[in-house]
Design a protein around this motif. Sequence first.
Motif, short mmCIF file in Angstrom:
data_model
loop_
_atom_site.label_atom_id
_atom_site.label_comp_id
_atom_site.label_asym_id
_atom_site.label_seq_id
_atom_site.Cartn_x
_atom_site.Cartn_y
_atom_site.Cartn_z
N UNK A 116 23.77 -30.24 20.89
CA UNK A 116 24.26 -30.92 19.69
C UNK A 116 23.14 -31.62 18.94
N UNK A 117 22.32 -32.36 19.67
CA UNK A 117 21.21 -33.08 19.03
C UNK A 117 20.18 -32.11 18.50
N UNK A 118 19.85 -31.08 19.29
CA UNK A 118 18.84 -30.13 18.86
C UNK A 118 19.26 -29.35 17.62
N UNK A 119 20.49 -28.84 17.58
CA UNK A 119 20.95 -28.05 16.43
C UNK A 119 21.10 -28.90 15.18
N UNK A 120 21.32 -30.19 15.34
CA UNK A 120 21.42 -31.05 14.15
C UNK A 120 20.09 -31.13 13.41
N UNK A 121 18.97 -30.78 14.08
CA UNK A 121 17.67 -30.81 13.42
C UNK A 121 17.52 -29.72 12.37
N UNK A 122 18.41 -28.72 12.34
CA UNK A 122 18.38 -27.72 11.28
C UNK A 122 18.67 -28.36 9.92
N UNK A 123 19.26 -29.54 9.93
CA UNK A 123 19.48 -30.27 8.67
C UNK A 123 18.18 -30.62 7.98
N UNK A 124 17.09 -30.72 8.71
CA UNK A 124 15.80 -31.03 8.09
C UNK A 124 15.38 -29.93 7.13
N UNK A 125 15.78 -28.69 7.42
CA UNK A 125 15.48 -27.58 6.51
C UNK A 125 16.64 -27.32 5.56
N UNK A 147 7.38 -25.92 2.60
CA UNK A 147 7.91 -27.29 2.69
C UNK A 147 8.83 -27.49 3.87
N UNK A 148 9.57 -26.46 4.26
CA UNK A 148 10.45 -26.61 5.41
C UNK A 148 9.64 -26.86 6.68
N UNK A 149 8.54 -26.11 6.84
CA UNK A 149 7.67 -26.32 7.99
C UNK A 149 7.06 -27.72 7.96
N UNK A 150 6.65 -28.14 6.76
CA UNK A 150 6.03 -29.46 6.64
C UNK A 150 7.01 -30.56 7.02
N UNK A 151 8.25 -30.46 6.53
CA UNK A 151 9.27 -31.44 6.92
C UNK A 151 9.53 -31.36 8.41
N UNK A 152 9.51 -30.14 8.97
CA UNK A 152 9.70 -30.00 10.41
C UNK A 152 8.62 -30.72 11.21
N UNK A 153 7.36 -30.64 10.74
CA UNK A 153 6.27 -31.34 11.43
C UNK A 153 6.46 -32.85 11.33
N UNK A 154 6.76 -33.32 10.11
CA UNK A 154 6.95 -34.76 9.93
C UNK A 154 8.10 -35.30 10.75
N UNK A 155 9.24 -34.60 10.73
CA UNK A 155 10.40 -35.07 11.46
C UNK A 155 10.25 -34.88 12.97
N UNK A 159 15.16 -31.91 19.72
CA UNK A 159 15.35 -32.03 18.27
C UNK A 159 14.03 -31.82 17.53
N UNK A 160 12.93 -32.35 18.08
CA UNK A 160 11.62 -32.17 17.45
C UNK A 160 11.20 -30.71 17.47
N UNK A 161 11.41 -30.03 18.60
CA UNK A 161 11.00 -28.62 18.73
C UNK A 161 11.83 -27.72 17.82
N UNK A 162 13.15 -27.86 17.87
CA UNK A 162 14.01 -27.00 17.06
C UNK A 162 13.87 -27.32 15.58
N UNK A 163 13.55 -28.58 15.25
CA UNK A 163 13.35 -28.92 13.84
C UNK A 163 12.19 -28.16 13.24
N UNK A 164 11.08 -28.06 13.98
CA UNK A 164 9.93 -27.30 13.47
C UNK A 164 10.26 -25.80 13.44
N UNK A 165 10.94 -25.29 14.47
CA UNK A 165 11.31 -23.87 14.50
C UNK A 165 12.21 -23.53 13.31
N UNK A 166 13.14 -24.43 12.98
CA UNK A 166 14.01 -24.20 11.83
C UNK A 166 13.20 -24.14 10.54
N UNK A 167 12.18 -24.98 10.44
CA UNK A 167 11.32 -24.95 9.26
C UNK A 167 10.59 -23.63 9.12
N UNK A 168 10.07 -23.10 10.23
CA UNK A 168 9.37 -21.81 10.19
C UNK A 168 10.32 -20.70 9.76
#
Length: 522
Positions: A432-441, A223-231, A373-382
Amino acid sequence: MINLSVPLPRSIVYRTRCSPSPPNPSFRNPSRSPSSSSRIKHGILSPIPWPSPLPSRALLLHVPSPVRASPTDASESLFPQSELQSPSFLEFITSERVKVVAMLGLALALCNADRVVMSVAIVPLSLAHSWTRSFSGIVQSSFLWGYLMSPIVGGALVDYYGGKLVMAWGVTLWSMATFLTPWAAETSLWTLLAMRFFLGAAEGVALPSMNNMISRWFPKTERSRAVGIGMAGFHLGSAIGLLISPIIMARAGIFGPFVIFGLFGFLWVLVWLAATTSSPDRHPQISKYELDYIINNQKAPLPHKKEFGKSRVIPPFKKLLSKMPTWALICANSMHSWGYFVMLSWMPIYFNTIYRVDLRQAAWFSALPWAMMAILGYAAGVVSDMLIRSGVSVTSTRKIMQSIGFVGPGVALLGLNVARTPAAASAWLTAAVGLSSFSHSGFLVNLQEIAPNFAGVIHGMSNTAGTFAAIVGTIGAGIFVEKMGSFRGFLVLTSLLYMCCALFWNLFSTGEQVNFNGGTNV
């Protein structure tokens, strides 16, 4: 060949070969043995009795190869849970569930592109209609007023009707609002404000619908990866809208992006209704293996359509708000939205004021942080899914991800405060913007875990609190700068709020389902 329809993994083939010696006399003909036939009937493997010496040949237990799943057999898993292996990367990206989340990501990209196109169009519109800066701000903020309450209503509708139907209506309505914006702007100012308000109200269902669909289509380990893709689609929509809108305006006029993005939304709805289903057990083309993999790795069985009605239209707000994990989610969403919209709204002006950067000649500046933010969000999900698979508890994983999503931006904003050059400041802002994407996971996935039956309405409540925080933060930044004469103090305040919310999250959040009827977690 004996064809026995028994529920075995399709990869298991038993081969036996007749010995020249007489068979064991204890084995009897299965046709004369009630116990043997009974065992076979109930799907239990037992030694196959030998009726007489047979020629040397293979005895194959054949199971029909499953290609498609039907709702009638969705609950009976052909593959034992212990036999199911995690899919490879190629199997994952070509699966039906990834196609669903890719469609969700595209919808969220349209959602944000429709939202930010006004940020580009506001300058020529202000010149054409002689709007003051204060009125231009009112036009842009009218979207947030429509978005303020709609996530709660949208979340309740998602819990009742399911994400597929509500998302289809949401995209239809906000695409219509985008498409009609040129007409509204030429009609009257009040009509334009009403259309922007309507756009915000319609987009309020997007994120609750995404959460609902992901909770039904993805096992908890993905689910974390899935949310990362969507976000990722959500944030790329900002970058795409900011980069493409000026190009379209140069060729098709001020209102070109509104018309084109609106038409793309209508096209998306047609594909969405034809190609997706509300849950995987209703999909006509999903493989039996993928369906069993999803079901066996979910905490609860997939609900059927008639079970959507079990979630009341009017949710139990009092019970939901009686638990601290709910407040941890509300606090996290509020802080995430505060930081996100402050950086989105004020950082261009900050760079222009502090470093005298001409942002009109630096399109990459507007797009780079959101692409990161999009790239790090997916990486955080993985990474999040890998931690859970390796044995780290869901609660610990969510706390780790959310801590990075809050402490990281807090430290980066302090670095932005002491940066001496535009390049260094841009690097700190991107961090700052990129690391905030870890909130998606962190909090964004956690919505599905603490209350799967009320994930939509809890998302709506936390999103409304986040929208209110975004309004307060955006307006408060302007007032703070006007009174204090500097952005730096406000950045320190925002950093401090990040740290406090990280502490609150780690104290009260949980990755386990919460029993909202009693006093304990289950």
